[in-house]
Design an enzyme around this catalytic site. Sequence first.
Site, mmCIF file in Angstrom:
data_model
loop_
_atom_site.group_PDB
_atom_site.id
_atom_site.type_symbol
_atom_site.label_atom_id
_atom_site.label_comp_id
_atom_site.label_asym_id
_atom_site.label_seq_id
_atom_site.Cartn_x
_atom_site.Cartn_y
_atom_site.Cartn_z
ATOM 1 N N ASP A 1 46.199 45.671 50.279
ATOM 2 C CA ASP A 1 46.421 45.915 48.865
ATOM 3 C C ASP A 1 47.361 47.110 48.773
ATOM 4 O OD1 ASP A 1 43.311 47.683 48.104
ATOM 5 O OD2 ASP A 1 44.983 48.143 49.414
ATOM 6 N N ASP B 1 39.317 37.862 47.593
ATOM 7 C CA ASP B 1 38.765 38.927 48.442
ATOM 8 C C ASP B 1 37.649 39.606 47.663
ATOM 9 O OD1 ASP B 1 40.676 40.863 46.750
ATOM 10 O OD2 ASP B 1 39.203 42.079 47.837
HETATM 11 C C1 LIG Z 1 43.358 43.880 46.421
HETATM 12 C C2 LIG Z 1 44.619 43.372 46.530
HETATM 13 C C3 LIG Z 1 45.788 43.885 45.820
HETATM 14 O O1 LIG Z 1 45.363 44.829 44.892
HETATM 15 C C4 LIG Z 1 46.268 45.706 44.446
HETATM 16 O O2 LIG Z 1 47.101 46.163 45.228
HETATM 17 N N1 LIG Z 1 46.138 46.012 43.128
HETATM 18 C C5 LIG Z 1 45.068 45.562 42.424
HETATM 19 N N2 LIG Z 1 43.879 45.463 43.045
HETATM 20 C C6 LIG Z 1 42.802 45.014 42.304
HETATM 21 C C7 LIG Z 1 41.546 44.974 42.914
HETATM 22 C C8 LIG Z 1 40.453 44.560 42.167
HETATM 23 N N3 LIG Z 1 39.126 44.476 42.478
HETATM 24 C C9 LIG Z 1 38.512 44.028 41.344
HETATM 25 N N4 LIG Z 1 37.191 43.836 41.208
HETATM 26 C C10 LIG Z 1 36.273 44.165 42.286
HETATM 27 N N5 LIG Z 1 39.382 43.810 40.337
HETATM 28 C C11 LIG Z 1 40.608 44.149 40.809
HETATM 29 C C12 LIG Z 1 41.854 44.178 40.205
HETATM 30 C C13 LIG Z 1 42.958 44.625 40.950
HETATM 31 C C14 LIG Z 1 44.258 44.741 40.355
HETATM 32 O O3 LIG Z 1 44.474 44.428 39.157
HETATM 33 N N6 LIG Z 1 45.273 45.211 41.113
#
Ligand SMILES: C=CCOC(=O)Nc1nc2cc3[nH]c(NC)nc3cc2c(=O)[nH]1
Length: 371
Positions: free
Chosen positions: A91, A266
Amino acid sequence: MTFPFDISATDGRARTGVLKTPRGDIRTPAFMPVGTAATVKALTVDQVKQTGADILLGNTYHLMLRPGPERMERLGGLHKFMGWDKPILTDSGGFQVMSLAGISKVKEEAVTFSSHIDGSKHVLSPERSIEIQADRIGADISMQLDECVAWPAEEPRARSGMELSARWAKRSKDAFGTRDTQALFGIQQGSTFENLRRESSDRLQEIGFDGYAIGGLAVGEGHQAMCEVLDYAPQMLPADRPRYLMGVGKPVDLVEAVWRGVDMFDCVLPTRAGRHGQAWTWDGPINLKNARFAEDQDPLAPEVPCPASTDYSRAYLHHLIRADEILGKILLSWHNIAFFQALTAAMRTAIAEGRFEAFRRDFHARHVSNG
Ligand SMILES: C=CCOC(=O)Nc1nc2cc3[nH]c(NC)nc3cc2c(=O)[nH]1
């Protein structure tokens, strides 16, 4: 690079296929175990491999604080560091900065924040995030830096976050450039506003990405509101590229999102909840702390092909969790990851055989009503 994504069958909006990467194929619908600090907590990579996982998620925020990007590169990158030679998606760090870091400031240029570990100051720009993910960690799939707006959001706030994320999408793509062994995914934002999600999708497609994530969900809106966004959001993204719903979720969330056209997921739940005694089974979630398991000689899930699911009694697992034994955390984490892999495998088969609607109905009857 745009990895080949071969969709082998569709059933309604659900799809099953293979995302082919230099480090291996990813069968979709796919669940990515989260390897936060270069480890899927409590499991060896061999145990993770045994569950059938094709790809892991790494967290840029954690890895940039410890061991640090430059050290990670000197050690040969994350695959070598942790001994996982299959694909890794990282991420961008943005989301965790907002939720974990100390004082953080979001500016057009970059996000600045202080480490939750030692208070040291750090800067994360779209360009620096790409450099860390693709060049230092060596991720097979990198994510653009984005801003995930908290829920609930008023439209003006949701718009400003979506527009910042769209500008950062362009900067991320420019920084990533063209690479022949790595891919970059964009992230759709817009909170729960259909018009904003449409604008976000259109701007991402103008820039062009190898895959598209749906961000801004699983942030407290609840299952129902998430499904209402998924009734339209996945279909705004290109049908021939992977769609990845970030941070999701419980088994019923995966089934409902696959039904609406999502391919990749994920979530930390299988390992995090596992460490606290929660296990998912085809008959719904159970918590092994519960006294009703004290003399239950049955295994967790005989049909799940994992030693943790078949070779230990619920009574033993109850004992381990009650005693806060390390082995209890290991076995429940292992089983839960294996269950999520068995769930995605069952969905792939159901879609391929054109019976996903029946699968979904049976799943609700057996898993959700008990849950
Ligand atoms: C994770 C892979 C890529 O993530 C990013 O680089 N940015 C990003 N991560 C999120 C992670 C989240 N976890 C949840 N709930 C547990 N909601 C999420 C929303 C996002 C989001 O809007 N952006």
